[in-house]
Design an enzyme around this catalytic site. Structure first.
Site, mmCIF file in Angstrom:
data_model
loop_
_atom_site.group_PDB
_atom_site.id
_atom_site.type_symbol
_atom_site.label_atom_id
_atom_site.label_comp_id
_atom_site.label_asym_id
_atom_site.label_seq_id
_atom_site.Cartn_x
_atom_site.Cartn_y
_atom_site.Cartn_z
ATOM 1 N N SER A 116 0.835 -1.195 0.000
ATOM 2 C CA SER A 116 0.000 0.000 0.000
ATOM 3 C C SER A 116 0.875 1.252 0.000
ATOM 4 O O SER A 116 1.677 1.441 -0.903
ATOM 5 C CB SER A 116 -0.982 -0.032 1.181
ATOM 6 N N GLU A 215 -2.875 -2.653 -7.516
ATOM 7 C CA GLU A 215 -4.074 -2.857 -6.701
ATOM 8 C C GLU A 215 -4.360 -1.554 -5.984
ATOM 9 O O GLU A 215 -3.552 -0.628 -5.994
ATOM 10 C CB GLU A 215 -3.860 -4.007 -5.710
ATOM 11 N N HIS A 280 -4.964 -5.396 -0.732
ATOM 12 C CA HIS A 280 -5.906 -5.201 0.370
ATOM 13 C C HIS A 280 -7.022 -6.248 0.300
ATOM 14 O O HIS A 280 -8.153 -5.946 -0.052
ATOM 15 C CB HIS A 280 -6.519 -3.810 0.313
#
Length: 310
Positions: A116, A215, A280
């Site tokens: 992330s 992502e 995630h």
């Protein structure tokens, strides 16, 4: 693109440092994550400011200077074999230019794990240190502390990387948005960080010759469209060899997001695999970045030329 230097795998008893370069950490999940690492016969040490929270900007785990110091100190400590991010959130962009990259290079290669927001660090470790890194679960992440599949795949990558030379999409995922096979060097991470990082120091100039893994979380379809369009318009996606799409949790029903990928990525003429299962999501896979590999969109596999770690 060329493959990067592979750090050494971990051995039982290895010391690993846990840092929080982005957002504040849940104490309960931190302790649960440390217990898992100890159960792997690792010696986890928590950086001094991991439990901090910025006094005015509560979305940060302490001040920029303290977060940067924790990361640099951990990386430059010769007794530390790996540095693991406690969580994502936001904040790495604020500290990446505070790091002494020459000192970190002199410290030699070691393992880095995060996902992330730490996408920014994955890019910097590639461009400044020339190192393979692991886009994998956060040590205090909810999925890591609760999901056995996530734990075991990271553990295998760290200790027995030969056993995960082929990374397979999670059960039920891995369909071919665009069929075919492609070869290249893996790169990528969180889409929002890739888009906002364009033109900044440490970010790659583009994905030419690479296998892009992307992502994100909590982004509506039009915002995903906007970020992909930015990458397209900037030329950053020119020459990309293949694309693996991970999780899109909180981005709305996938059937509404899928047409965005078809529209924005389908015309590139390269293999694209969807719902691969990293990022995630429950049971998230660990994806090595900076390694030469083959992506098979039809089979839903990413096969590394060499193990991610030496």
């Amino acid at each position: 693109m060329t493959a990067l230097v592979r750090p050494s795998r971990l051995a039982p008893g290895a010391r690993v440092a846990v840092v929080a370069p982005s957002g504040p950490v849940s104490e309960e999940r931190l302790e649960a994550g440390l217990d898992i690492l100890r159960g792997w016969d690792l010696d986890p040490v928590v950086a001094p400011h991991v439990r901090d929270r910025h006094g005015e900007l509560g979305y940060l785990a302490g001040t920029d200077a303290d977060r940067a110091a924790d990361l640099q100190t951990a990386w430059c400590d010769p007794s530390v074999a790996a540095v693991l991010c406690a969580r994502g959130g936001y904040g790495v962009q604020r500290i990446v230019d505070l790091l002494d990259w020459e000192a970190m290079r002199a410290a030699g290669p070691k393992v880095f794990v995060g996902f992330s927001d730490p996408t920014v660090l994955h890019q910097a470790f590639a461009s400044r240190l020339g190192l393979v890194t692991l886009y994998g679960p956060a040590a205090a992440g909810a999925d890591f502390v609760k999901n056995t599949r996530t734990q075991e795949q990271l553990r295998a990558t760290l200790f027995d990387p030969e056993s995960v030379r082929t990374v397979r999409a999670v059960p039920g995922g891995g369909g071919a948005l665009v069929p075919g096979r492609a070869r290249g060097v893996t790169l990528g991470g969180c889409l929002a960080l890739l888009a906002t990082g364009l033109g900044t120091p440490h970010a790659p100039a583009g994905a030419r010759g690479g296998l892009l893994v992307i992502e994100d979380v909590g982004e509506q379809a039009y915002r995903v469209d906007r970020m992909l369009t930015q990458l397209l318009r900037s030329g950053w996606l020119d020459g990309v060899a293949g694309i693996a799409l991970g999780s899109w949790s909180g981005c709305g029903p996938y059937e509404k997001l899928r047409p965005v990928f078809v529209d924005r990525l389908g015309a590139l003429g390269v293999p694209v695999v969807e719902e691969f299962g990293f990022g995630h999501c429950e049971g998230a896979l660990t994806i090595p970045l900076g390694v030469a590999a083959e992506l098979d969109a039809d089979a839903g596999t990413l096969t590394l030329d060499e193990p991610a770690l030496r």
